[in-house]
Write a protein that holds these residues in place. Structure first.
Motif, mmCIF file in Angstrom:
data_model
loop_
_atom_site.group_PDB
_atom_site.id
_atom_site.type_symbol
_atom_site.label_atom_id
_atom_site.label_comp_id
_atom_site.label_asym_id
_atom_site.label_seq_id
_atom_site.Cartn_x
_atom_site.Cartn_y
_atom_site.Cartn_z
ATOM 1 N N SER A 180 0.832 -1.203 0.000
ATOM 2 C CA SER A 180 0.000 0.000 0.000
ATOM 3 C C SER A 180 0.866 1.252 0.000
ATOM 4 O O SER A 180 1.896 1.299 0.655
ATOM 5 C CB SER A 180 -0.892 -0.005 1.235
ATOM 6 N N ASP A 189 -7.909 0.555 3.836
ATOM 7 C CA ASP A 189 -8.852 -0.488 4.259
ATOM 8 C C ASP A 189 -8.886 -0.615 5.779
ATOM 9 O O ASP A 189 -9.948 -0.795 6.368
ATOM 10 C CB ASP A 189 -8.502 -1.833 3.628
ATOM 11 N N ASP A 190 -7.736 -0.517 6.422
ATOM 12 C CA ASP A 190 -7.679 -0.572 7.887
ATOM 13 C C ASP A 190 -8.398 0.624 8.508
ATOM 14 O O ASP A 190 -9.090 0.498 9.518
ATOM 15 C CB ASP A 190 -6.228 -0.613 8.381
ATOM 16 N N GLU A 213 -12.227 0.247 8.156
ATOM 17 C CA GLU A 213 -12.781 -0.716 9.119
ATOM 18 C C GLU A 213 -13.125 -0.036 10.442
ATOM 19 O O GLU A 213 -14.088 -0.407 11.106
ATOM 20 C CB GLU A 213 -11.797 -1.849 9.368
ATOM 21 N N HIS A 269 -16.676 1.585 7.286
ATOM 22 C CA HIS A 269 -16.514 1.794 5.844
ATOM 23 C C HIS A 269 -17.188 3.069 5.359
ATOM 24 O O HIS A 269 -17.665 3.145 4.231
ATOM 25 C CB HIS A 269 -16.999 0.570 5.060
ATOM 26 N N ARG A 314 -16.422 6.685 4.361
ATOM 27 C CA ARG A 314 -15.325 7.584 3.977
ATOM 28 C C ARG A 314 -15.528 9.002 4.520
ATOM 29 O O ARG A 314 -14.571 9.670 4.885
ATOM 30 C CB ARG A 314 -15.162 7.611 2.463
#
Length: 94
Positions: free
Chosen positions: A2, A9-10, A13, A17, A19
């Motif tokens: 990454s 993604d971490d 979580e 999810h 944004r």
């Protein structure tokens, strides 16, 4: 591998999810860090650019610091209160 550390993604979580929630938490915490640094160092340094001061002192920008705090759980949010504020649930139930 990454490019973003911590990985997006971490981070997502930690915010269901969402944004928008992630960006809100990170920006508010980064602002708090900037304000804290400005207050701590205003007597010692003539602060012209807080971001430069932050990088100089920590080696990181405030957004990176905030996102690391989100991923390690230092910064979080109250899910029920957040949903109530959006009108998704009755505040009396939260």
């Amino acid at each position: 591998m990454s490019v973003v550390k911590p990985a997006i993604d971490d981070l997502l979580e930690k915010t269901d999810h969402n944004r928008f929630l992630l960006s809100s938490l990170a920006s508010q915490r980064a602002s708090d860090i900037n304000n804290m640094l400005r207050g701590q160092h205003s007597r010692v340094l003539a602060v012209q650019d807080t971001d430069d001061l932050t990088v100089m002192l920590s080696g990181k920008d405030t957004i990176s610091m905030a996102m690391e705090e989100i991923v390690d759980g230092t910064i979080s949010y109250d899910h029920e209160r957040y949903e109530a504020a959006l009108g998704h649930i009755d505040p009396q139930e939260a």
